[in-house]
Structure formats: C-alpha cells, structure tokens
Design a protein around this motif. Sequence first.
Motif, PDB file in Angstrom:
ATOM      1  N   LYS A   1      13.851 -58.941 -30.454  1.00 50.39           N
ATOM      2  CA  LYS A   1      14.611 -59.359 -29.279  1.00 50.39           C
ATOM      3  C   LYS A   1      15.308 -58.167 -28.637  1.00 50.39           C
ATOM      4  O   LYS A   1      14.668 -57.312 -28.070  1.00 50.39           O
ATOM      5  CB  LYS A   1      15.594 -60.465 -29.665  1.00 50.39           C
ATOM      6  CG  LYS A   1      14.912 -61.766 -30.078  1.00 50.39           C
ATOM      7  CD  LYS A   1      15.924 -62.868 -30.360  1.00 50.39           C
ATOM      8  CE  LYS A   1      15.204 -64.168 -30.741  1.00 50.39           C
ATOM      9  NZ  LYS A   1      16.147 -65.273 -31.025  1.00 50.39           N
ATOM     10  N   THR A   2      16.631 -58.080 -28.750  1.00 50.40           N
ATOM     11  CA  THR A   2      17.365 -56.964 -28.127  1.00 50.40           C
ATOM     12  C   THR A   2      17.554 -55.777 -29.066  1.00 50.40           C
ATOM     13  O   THR A   2      18.125 -54.763 -28.674  1.00 50.40           O
ATOM     14  CB  THR A   2      18.752 -57.451 -27.653  1.00 50.40           C
ATOM     15  OG1 THR A   2      19.486 -57.934 -28.778  1.00 50.40           O
ATOM     16  CG2 THR A   2      18.611 -58.545 -26.607  1.00 50.40           C
ATOM     17  N   GLN A   3      17.088 -55.927 -30.286  1.00 53.33           N
ATOM     18  CA  GLN A   3      17.244 -54.838 -31.258  1.00 53.33           C
ATOM     19  C   GLN A   3      16.173 -53.780 -31.034  1.00 53.33           C
ATOM     20  O   GLN A   3      14.976 -54.094 -30.999  1.00 53.33           O
ATOM     21  CB  GLN A   3      17.151 -55.383 -32.682  1.00 53.33           C
ATOM     22  CG  GLN A   3      17.406 -54.316 -33.752  1.00 53.33           C
ATOM     23  CD  GLN A   3      17.264 -54.871 -35.163  1.00 53.33           C
ATOM     24  OE1 GLN A   3      17.162 -56.087 -35.342  1.00 53.33           O
ATOM     25  NE2 GLN A   3      17.242 -53.990 -36.136  1.00 53.33           N
ATOM     26  N   LYS A   4      16.605 -52.541 -30.883  1.00 56.51           N
ATOM     27  CA  LYS A   4      15.659 -51.457 -30.600  1.00 56.51           C
ATOM     28  C   LYS A   4      15.860 -50.294 -31.555  1.00 56.51           C
ATOM     29  O   LYS A   4      16.970 -50.032 -32.011  1.00 56.51           O
ATOM     30  CB  LYS A   4      15.835 -50.952 -29.159  1.00 56.51           C
ATOM     31  CG  LYS A   4      15.563 -51.997 -28.084  1.00 56.51           C
ATOM     32  CD  LYS A   4      15.749 -51.407 -26.703  1.00 56.51           C
ATOM     33  CE  LYS A   4      15.594 -52.458 -25.615  1.00 56.51           C
ATOM     34  NZ  LYS A   4      14.255 -53.059 -25.594  1.00 56.51           N
ATOM     35  N   ASN A   5      14.767 -49.623 -31.840  1.00 66.21           N
ATOM     36  CA  ASN A   5      14.793 -48.352 -32.551  1.00 66.21           C
ATOM     37  C   ASN A   5      14.292 -47.273 -31.603  1.00 66.21           C
ATOM     38  O   ASN A   5      13.609 -47.572 -30.613  1.00 66.21           O
ATOM     39  CB  ASN A   5      13.921 -48.387 -33.808  1.00 66.21           C
ATOM     40  CG  ASN A   5      14.540 -49.214 -34.918  1.00 66.21           C
ATOM     41  OD1 ASN A   5      15.718 -49.543 -34.881  1.00 66.21           O
ATOM     42  ND2 ASN A   5      13.742 -49.553 -35.922  1.00 66.21           N
ATOM     43  N   TYR A   6      14.612 -46.030 -31.924  1.00 68.27           N
ATOM     44  CA  TYR A   6      14.185 -44.922 -31.070  1.00 68.27           C
ATOM     45  C   TYR A   6      13.524 -43.843 -31.918  1.00 68.27           C
ATOM     46  O   TYR A   6      14.051 -43.457 -32.966  1.00 68.27           O
ATOM     47  CB  TYR A   6      15.379 -44.346 -30.307  1.00 68.27           C
ATOM     48  CG  TYR A   6      15.943 -45.313 -29.292  1.00 68.27           C
ATOM     49  CD1 TYR A   6      15.445 -45.360 -27.996  1.00 68.27           C
ATOM     50  CD2 TYR A   6      16.951 -46.209 -29.650  1.00 68.27           C
ATOM     51  CE1 TYR A   6      15.952 -46.267 -27.066  1.00 68.27           C
ATOM     52  CE2 TYR A   6      17.456 -47.125 -28.737  1.00 68.27           C
ATOM     53  CZ  TYR A   6      16.948 -47.148 -27.443  1.00 68.27           C
ATOM     54  OH  TYR A   6      17.434 -48.048 -26.540  1.00 68.27           O
ATOM     55  N   LEU A   7      12.378 -43.400 -31.429  1.00 68.38           N
ATOM     56  CA  LEU A   7      11.629 -42.378 -32.151  1.00 68.38           C
ATOM     57  C   LEU A   7      11.747 -41.054 -31.400  1.00 68.38           C
ATOM     58  O   LEU A   7      11.242 -40.901 -30.285  1.00 68.38           O
ATOM     59  CB  LEU A   7      10.153 -42.780 -32.274  1.00 68.38           C
ATOM     60  CG  LEU A   7       9.290 -41.903 -33.176  1.00 68.38           C
ATOM     61  CD1 LEU A   7       9.801 -41.923 -34.613  1.00 68.38           C
ATOM     62  CD2 LEU A   7       7.841 -42.361 -33.148  1.00 68.38           C
ATOM     63  N   TYR A   8      12.453 -40.128 -32.006  1.00 66.24           N
ATOM     64  CA  TYR A   8      12.625 -38.799 -31.422  1.00 66.24           C
ATOM     65  C   TYR A   8      11.636 -37.833 -32.065  1.00 66.24           C
ATOM     66  O   TYR A   8      11.261 -37.984 -33.228  1.00 66.24           O
ATOM     67  CB  TYR A   8      14.055 -38.298 -31.649  1.00 66.24           C
ATOM     68  CG  TYR A   8      15.100 -39.116 -30.933  1.00 66.24           C
ATOM     69  CD1 TYR A   8      15.518 -38.784 -29.650  1.00 66.24           C
ATOM     70  CD2 TYR A   8      15.686 -40.234 -31.545  1.00 66.24           C
ATOM     71  CE1 TYR A   8      16.491 -39.540 -28.983  1.00 66.24           C
ATOM     72  CE2 TYR A   8      16.641 -40.994 -30.885  1.00 66.24           C
ATOM     73  CZ  TYR A   8      17.033 -40.642 -29.610  1.00 66.24           C
ATOM     74  OH  TYR A   8      17.979 -41.384 -28.950  1.00 66.24           O
ATOM     75  N   TYR A   9      11.229 -36.837 -31.303  1.00 64.65           N
ATOM     76  CA  TYR A   9      10.291 -35.860 -31.858  1.00 64.65           C
ATOM     77  C   TYR A   9      10.486 -34.504 -31.189  1.00 64.65           C
ATOM     78  O   TYR A   9      11.119 -34.401 -30.133  1.00 64.65           O
ATOM     79  CB  TYR A   9       8.846 -36.338 -31.693  1.00 64.65           C
ATOM     80  CG  TYR A   9       8.323 -36.316 -30.275  1.00 64.65           C
ATOM     81  CD1 TYR A   9       7.476 -35.301 -29.832  1.00 64.65           C
ATOM     82  CD2 TYR A   9       8.668 -37.308 -29.367  1.00 64.65           C
ATOM     83  CE1 TYR A   9       6.980 -35.287 -28.533  1.00 64.65           C
ATOM     84  CE2 TYR A   9       8.183 -37.307 -28.070  1.00 64.65           C
ATOM     85  CZ  TYR A   9       7.338 -36.286 -27.654  1.00 64.65           C
ATOM     86  OH  TYR A   9       6.871 -36.276 -26.372  1.00 64.65           O
ATOM     87  N   GLN A  10       9.960 -33.487 -31.814  1.00 63.57           N
ATOM     88  CA  GLN A  10       9.989 -32.152 -31.227  1.00 63.57           C
ATOM     89  C   GLN A  10       8.612 -31.534 -31.378  1.00 63.57           C
ATOM     90  O   GLN A  10       7.759 -32.032 -32.119  1.00 63.57           O
ATOM     91  CB  GLN A  10      11.058 -31.276 -31.878  1.00 63.57           C
ATOM     92  CG  GLN A  10      10.872 -31.028 -33.347  1.00 63.57           C
ATOM     93  CD  GLN A  10      12.027 -30.244 -33.962  1.00 63.57           C
ATOM     94  OE1 GLN A  10      12.057 -30.019 -35.149  1.00 63.57           O
ATOM     95  NE2 GLN A  10      13.006 -29.839 -33.188  1.00 63.57           N
ATOM     96  N   ASP A  11       8.389 -30.449 -30.664  1.00 64.35           N
ATOM     97  CA  ASP A  11       7.074 -29.805 -30.697  1.00 64.35           C
ATOM     98  C   ASP A  11       6.736 -29.342 -32.110  1.00 64.35           C
ATOM     99  O   ASP A  11       7.603 -28.867 -32.846  1.00 64.35           O
ATOM    100  CB  ASP A  11       7.041 -28.602 -29.748  1.00 64.35           C
ATOM    101  CG  ASP A  11       7.285 -29.004 -28.308  1.00 64.35           C
ATOM    102  OD1 ASP A  11       6.966 -30.157 -27.962  1.00 64.35           O
ATOM    103  OD2 ASP A  11       7.784 -28.167 -27.530  1.00 64.35           O
ATOM    104  N   SER A  12       5.471 -29.472 -32.457  1.00 61.12           N
ATOM    105  CA  SER A  12       5.027 -29.003 -33.761  1.00 61.12           C
ATOM    106  C   SER A  12       5.090 -27.474 -33.813  1.00 61.12           C
ATOM    107  O   SER A  12       5.216 -26.799 -32.779  1.00 61.12           O
ATOM    108  CB  SER A  12       3.599 -29.458 -34.035  1.00 61.12           C
ATOM    109  OG  SER A  12       2.705 -28.814 -33.153  1.00 61.12           O
TER     110      SER A  12
END
Length: 250
Positions: free
Chosen positions: A156-167
């Motif tokens: 529903k309104t629950q969200k996760n966030y996937l952060y990343y950086q250059d390899s």
Amino acid sequence: MNNAQKNRWKIILVVVASVIVGSSLWYSNVLVNKMQVEERQKVRLWAEAIQKKAGLVKYANTLFNQIGGDERQKVQLWADATKMLASNDVSNIDLGFIFKLIQDNQTVPVILTDDKSKIISSRNLDSLKQRDTVYLRKTLVEMKKQHVPIEITVYKTQKNYLYYQDSKVFTELKGVLNDLQNSFMSEVVANAASVPAIITDSTQTHIIHSGGVDSLSLKDSASRKELISSMQNSNAPIIIDIGDGGKEYI
C-alpha cells in the motif's frame, strides 16, 4: 666618359635594378603562394584528423553512457526481484529465478532502505566494512548524491528505496573517458600544425579552450567576440559532437 654614356649606364643600371627587384618580388610571391597552399593543406589534414578523433571520443562516450544505463537496469531488476520477494503472495513466483536476479548483481554497490532511510540490507560494498554502521551511512549519503533511488512499493503506502552508486569498473571507465576528452581538447589547442585555434560552446560565443592566440584578445567580451568573428570569416568552424548532449565548435 661623356654625359650620353653616363646617362646610358644609368638607364642600364635602373633597368637591371628593376629586373632584380621585379624578379625578387615575383619569386617572393611564388614562395608566399606555395607556403599558403602548404599551410592550407596542413590545416585541412589537421582538421580531418581532429574530426576523426572527435568521432572516436563520441563513440567512447556513447559506449560509456550505455554501460551506465545497463548498470541502472541491473539495479532495477534487483529492485523488482526484491519487491516480488516482499509480496504477500509468492505462490506463482519462480523463486529460483528471483534469487538468481538478486545474485547476478556482483558489481553495482546497492543499499536498500525503508521510507525513513533506515538501512535494511546492502550488497557489493567493502566486505571488511559492510557491518560498520558509520561506513554504511556515509556510503548511503554518497549514493544519494550520485543517483536518484529506485522506489519499491512494498505494501500500500509502505515504500522501500534502493540506492546505488557506480561500480568500480564504471568509475574507472569514467576516469579514462575524462582523460580522453581532456587529451582531445589539449591536442586541438596545442596542435602540430601550429594553427591558432579556439573551442567554443554550442552558442559560439563562449570560449572554452584556446591555443596560439594573443592572450589580450581573450580578456574582454568585445575582444573575444571579434576574435571568434575573425576566425569564422577565415575558415568554416569544425563542428564537434562528442556525445555529451551538446556540440562544440573549433
């Protein structure tokens, strides 16, 4: 020697002198024209070489951008797999395929957080520091500066966030590309043809690099404008497109 003979010798000397001067001027003109032809040939060959190298830089830039896009796509697949695993209904999901998607990311560093930036998990970070919370928070800050996170709706309104950086590979390629571009610009302004050259932005009003030109002509906007106009009138500018979203002119 009587006056008639003197006058005759004067006339002969004037004629000889005129012939010598005329011959010298003719020969000088021949040399100047020959040098002009050689200079134009040298400039033409230089311009062709610059255009070919610009093509190589553009190709490298395009390849670099493609690799960057592939890295984000890889992270997106990782996010989709994580979202599927978080689903309440996993009865129709091929879990083996999902786990394979997650495991296939062996290069791109990622950190998964909740909507309050609390770190849930991480992957492909420094193996000796991955349990160090200070290191993880610092890395997360760097990731937030580098890329927009991928949003994962968990429930529903629950969200996760996937952060990343250059390899690491991508970062090294970025350094190589920057060196290639800087080398290209330096080669243009410090060219073997000894051609006074400037590089402008796409508006042809702002000088980015210059070489072989009077430094006084670069001090104020009026002088720069006059210099650009003078060069445009001498030779058609070479259009350079190195694939970074804009064109430049030599």
